[in-house]
Design an enzyme around this catalytic site. Structure first.
Site, PDB file in Angstrom:
ATOM      1  N   ALA A   1       0.821  -1.214   0.000  1.00  0.00           N
ATOM      2  CA  ALA A   1       0.000   0.000   0.000  1.00  0.00           C
ATOM      3  C   ALA A   1       0.854   1.263   0.000  1.00  0.00           C
ATOM      4  O   ALA A   1       0.321   2.362   0.110  1.00  0.00           O
ATOM      5  CB  ALA A   1      -0.929  -0.013   1.209  1.00  0.00           C
TER       6      ALA A   1
ATOM      7  N   ASN B   1       1.784  -3.272   8.081  1.00  0.00           N
ATOM      8  CA  ASN B   1       2.745  -4.018   7.251  1.00  0.00           C
ATOM      9  C   ASN B   1       3.566  -3.031   6.424  1.00  0.00           C
ATOM     10  O   ASN B   1       4.759  -3.254   6.177  1.00  0.00           O
ATOM     11  CB  ASN B   1       1.991  -5.001   6.347  1.00  0.00           C
ATOM     12  CG  ASN B   1       1.424  -6.154   7.148  1.00  0.00           C
ATOM     13  OD1 ASN B   1       2.141  -7.084   7.489  1.00  0.00           O
ATOM     14  ND2 ASN B   1       0.147  -6.060   7.512  1.00  0.00           N
TER      15      ASN B   1
ATOM     16  N   HIS C   1      -0.550   7.096   3.427  1.00  0.00           N
ATOM     17  CA  HIS C   1       0.739   6.833   4.078  1.00  0.00           C
ATOM     18  C   HIS C   1       1.739   7.872   3.561  1.00  0.00           C
ATOM     19  O   HIS C   1       1.870   8.046   2.342  1.00  0.00           O
ATOM     20  CB  HIS C   1       1.236   5.429   3.745  1.00  0.00           C
ATOM     21  CG  HIS C   1       0.238   4.369   4.095  1.00  0.00           C
ATOM     22  ND1 HIS C   1       0.000   3.956   5.385  1.00  0.00           N
ATOM     23  CD2 HIS C   1      -0.616   3.659   3.320  1.00  0.00           C
ATOM     24  CE1 HIS C   1      -0.933   3.022   5.391  1.00  0.00           C
ATOM     25  NE2 HIS C   1      -1.340   2.827   4.153  1.00  0.00           N
TER      26      HIS C   1
HETATM   27  N1  NDP Z   1       2.132  -4.957   2.467  1.00  0.00           N
HETATM   28  C1  NDP Z   1       1.076  -4.160   2.534  1.00  0.00           C
HETATM   29  O1  NDP Z   1       1.150  -2.977   2.173  1.00  0.00           O
HETATM   30  C2  NDP Z   1      -0.220  -4.686   3.029  1.00  0.00           C
HETATM   31  C3  NDP Z   1      -0.345  -5.969   3.464  1.00  0.00           C
HETATM   32  N2  NDP Z   1      -1.538  -6.456   3.894  1.00  0.00           N
HETATM   33  C4  NDP Z   1      -1.599  -7.850   4.338  1.00  0.00           C
HETATM   34  O2  NDP Z   1      -2.529  -8.544   3.551  1.00  0.00           O
HETATM   35  C5  NDP Z   1      -3.302  -9.375   4.400  1.00  0.00           C
HETATM   36  C6  NDP Z   1      -4.614  -9.749   3.738  1.00  0.00           C
HETATM   37  O3  NDP Z   1      -5.434  -8.612   3.656  1.00  0.00           O
HETATM   38  P1  NDP Z   1      -6.987  -8.758   3.324  1.00  0.00           P
HETATM   39  O4  NDP Z   1      -7.191  -9.592   2.129  1.00  0.00           O
HETATM   40  O5  NDP Z   1      -7.553  -7.394   3.350  1.00  0.00           O
HETATM   41  O6  NDP Z   1      -7.502  -9.578   4.622  1.00  0.00           O
HETATM   42  P2  NDP Z   1      -8.833 -10.418   4.767  1.00  0.00           P
HETATM   43  O7  NDP Z   1      -9.022 -10.601   6.233  1.00  0.00           O
HETATM   44  O8  NDP Z   1      -9.925  -9.842   3.950  1.00  0.00           O
HETATM   45  O9  NDP Z   1      -8.464 -11.831   4.099  1.00  0.00           O
HETATM   46  C7  NDP Z   1      -7.440 -12.665   4.570  1.00  0.00           C
HETATM   47  C8  NDP Z   1      -7.820 -14.100   4.223  1.00  0.00           C
HETATM   48  O10 NDP Z   1      -6.689 -14.939   4.499  1.00  0.00           O
HETATM   49  C9  NDP Z   1      -7.097 -15.960   5.391  1.00  0.00           C
HETATM   50  N3  NDP Z   1      -5.975 -16.332   6.258  1.00  0.00           N
HETATM   51  C10 NDP Z   1      -5.459 -15.613   7.288  1.00  0.00           C
HETATM   52  N4  NDP Z   1      -4.450 -16.291   7.869  1.00  0.00           N
HETATM   53  C11 NDP Z   1      -4.341 -17.465   7.199  1.00  0.00           C
HETATM   54  C12 NDP Z   1      -3.509 -18.583   7.339  1.00  0.00           C
HETATM   55  N5  NDP Z   1      -2.580 -18.638   8.306  1.00  0.00           N
HETATM   56  N6  NDP Z   1      -3.674 -19.623   6.501  1.00  0.00           N
HETATM   57  C13 NDP Z   1      -4.615 -19.589   5.529  1.00  0.00           C
HETATM   58  N7  NDP Z   1      -5.450 -18.552   5.338  1.00  0.00           N
HETATM   59  C14 NDP Z   1      -5.318 -17.490   6.172  1.00  0.00           C
HETATM   60  C15 NDP Z   1      -8.245 -15.374   6.173  1.00  0.00           C
HETATM   61  O11 NDP Z   1      -9.024 -16.377   6.775  1.00  0.00           O
HETATM   62  P3  NDP Z   1      -9.821 -15.993   8.153  1.00  0.00           P
HETATM   63  O12 NDP Z   1     -10.908 -15.062   7.754  1.00  0.00           O
HETATM   64  O13 NDP Z   1     -10.282 -17.328   8.637  1.00  0.00           O
HETATM   65  O14 NDP Z   1      -8.812 -15.355   9.056  1.00  0.00           O
HETATM   66  C16 NDP Z   1      -8.978 -14.602   5.087  1.00  0.00           C
HETATM   67  O15 NDP Z   1      -9.829 -15.429   4.331  1.00  0.00           O
HETATM   68  C17 NDP Z   1      -3.427  -8.537   5.688  1.00  0.00           C
HETATM   69  O16 NDP Z   1      -3.726  -9.344   6.815  1.00  0.00           O
HETATM   70  C18 NDP Z   1      -2.053  -7.935   5.792  1.00  0.00           C
HETATM   71  O17 NDP Z   1      -1.201  -8.799   6.511  1.00  0.00           O
HETATM   72  C19 NDP Z   1      -2.666  -5.676   3.876  1.00  0.00           C
HETATM   73  C20 NDP Z   1      -2.601  -4.385   3.447  1.00  0.00           C
HETATM   74  C21 NDP Z   1      -1.367  -3.772   3.017  1.00  0.00           C
HETATM   75  O1  OAA Z   2      -3.505  -1.253   3.367  1.00  0.00           O
HETATM   76  C1  OAA Z   2      -2.974  -0.335   4.012  1.00  0.00           C
HETATM   77  O2  OAA Z   2      -3.248   0.859   3.854  1.00  0.00           O
HETATM   78  C2  OAA Z   2      -1.892  -0.655   4.986  1.00  0.00           C
HETATM   79  C3  OAA Z   2      -2.123  -1.865   5.765  1.00  0.00           C
HETATM   80  O3  OAA Z   2      -3.244  -2.251   6.044  1.00  0.00           O
HETATM   81  C4  OAA Z   2      -0.932  -2.593   6.226  1.00  0.00           C
HETATM   82  O4  OAA Z   2       0.173  -2.161   5.917  1.00  0.00           O
HETATM   83  O5  OAA Z   2      -1.101  -3.618   6.912  1.00  0.00           O
END
Ligand code: NDP
Ligand code: OAA
Length: 266
Positions: A123, A188, A218
């Site tokens: 992001a 993250n 951000h």
């Molecule tokens: N690098 C960056 O800039 C960013 C990174 N992120 C990362 O992306 C991730 C996903 O975001 P988003 O899609 O919005 O989240 P959501 O909660 O919408 O979806 C995550 C999915 O992954 C599943 N999941 C979680 N942990 C596991 C696991 N250990 N094994 C298998 N499946 C799993 C969840 O299941 P359940 O619902 O059962 O938990 C859910 O279905 C965030 O948690 C964050 O860590 C997000 C935004 C920015």
């Molecule tokens: O999606 C974003 O804006 C940032 C976020 O959630 C993350 O870094 O975990």
């Protein structure tokens, strides 16, 4: 044609899947998707994409690259196994790498198995200039994240407190390691900014709750004696998960496009 497996089919996993199907079909095929939640298989044209019922099934598949787009726990649980299975790993839940031990172990696993770990810009962005300024030396890096209260509520740091819907306020100031412990689904970006630059302890993080925020914004500032960079990114939160910015999923698609291209942008 390269094959990818995707771990995580939530708000961002869904965007990524569509992006791969619609924009990267010339270079990638989705071998399958794994999620701990029950999911409906998306269609790739007339046929459904395979849904792995276990992580072990994903490991045995012949994908070249595994994308983690699930959560920090998924990086801890599966990262080393993916690399040991001789697959490259794309990590979006970069916050997991604030754990020095895990980061070292993943790097070693990648080296030992001749694979690579890719960190997309997520992001945020500007990792190229942050890396450049950090390499020059004497760098100071900070990131300020502004989100609407509904995008922050529920974070462990808040201990069930609900943020006011009528007042802008700074709710956190500290280093990137403390940020990800308190806001694992929001910062993250802070850990990614930190490990690409001056590290999790030296990167200062501020989080602002703003009821008027039009999106997730951000702002990164990196500087040393000879250069300074200001990077600001605003992205729409995903309606299915307002914590996450849609750019995070698209950045994985852009990274995959780069990996399939003879030209590399840094
Ligand atoms: N690098 C960056 O800039 C960013 C990174 N992120 C990362 O992306 C991730 C996903 O975001 P988003 O899609 O919005 O989240 P959501 O909660 O919408 O979806 C995550 C999915 O992954 C599943 N999941 C979680 N942990 C596991 C696991 N250990 N094994 C298998 N499946 C799993 C969840 O299941 P359940 O619902 O059962 O938990 C859910 O279905 C965030 O948690 C964050 O860590 C997000 C935004 C920015
Ligand atoms: O999606 C974003 O804006 C940032 C976020 O959630 C993350 O870094 O975990």
């Amino acid at each position: 044609m390269k094959k990818i497996s995707i771990i995580g089919y939530g708000a961002l996993g869904k965007i990524l899947t569509r992006a791969v199907l619609e924009k990267l079909e010339y270079a990638y095929e989705i071998a399958g998707i794994y999620d701990q939640a029950k999911i409906d298989a998306p269609q790739a044209g007339a046929k459904p994409i395979h849904v792995y019922t276990t992580f072990e099934e994903l490991l045995k598949d012949d994908a070249d690259i595994v994308v983690e787009i699930a959560g920090v726990g998924a990086v801890r649980a599966y990262g080393q196994k993916v690399l040991a299975a001789k697959k490259d790993l794309i990590i979006t839940s970069v916050g997991a790498l604030a754990d020095d031990r895990l980061y070292v172990d993943l790097r070693k696993a990648a080296e030992k198995n001749g694979r690579r770990i890719h960190i997309p810009s997520g992001a945020v962005g500007g990792f190229d200039i942050i890396r450049t300024i950090a390499l020059m030396g004497g760098a100071d890096v900070e990131i300020e994240s502004t989100k609407a209260p509904k995008s922050l509520n529920g974070a462990p740091y808040l201990e069930e407190r609900v943020l006011p819907a009528d007042e802008k306020r700074e709710i956190f100031a500290g280093d990137a390691r403390a940020a990800i412990a308190g806001f694992p689904k929001n910062t993250n970006v802070a850990v990614a900014t930190a490990i690409t630059g001056v590290g999790v302890e030296k990167t200062r993080v501020r989080i602002i709750s703003d009821p008027e925020a039009a999106g997730n914004t951000h702002r990164i500032h990196a500087e040393n004696e000879r250069a300074a960079a200001d990077i600001a990114i605003t992205s729409k939160p995903d309606p299915a998960n307002p914590k996450s910015s849609v750019t995070a999923a698209w950045s994985v698609a852009a990274l995959l496009a780069d990996l399939a291209s003879p030209v590399r942008f840094f």
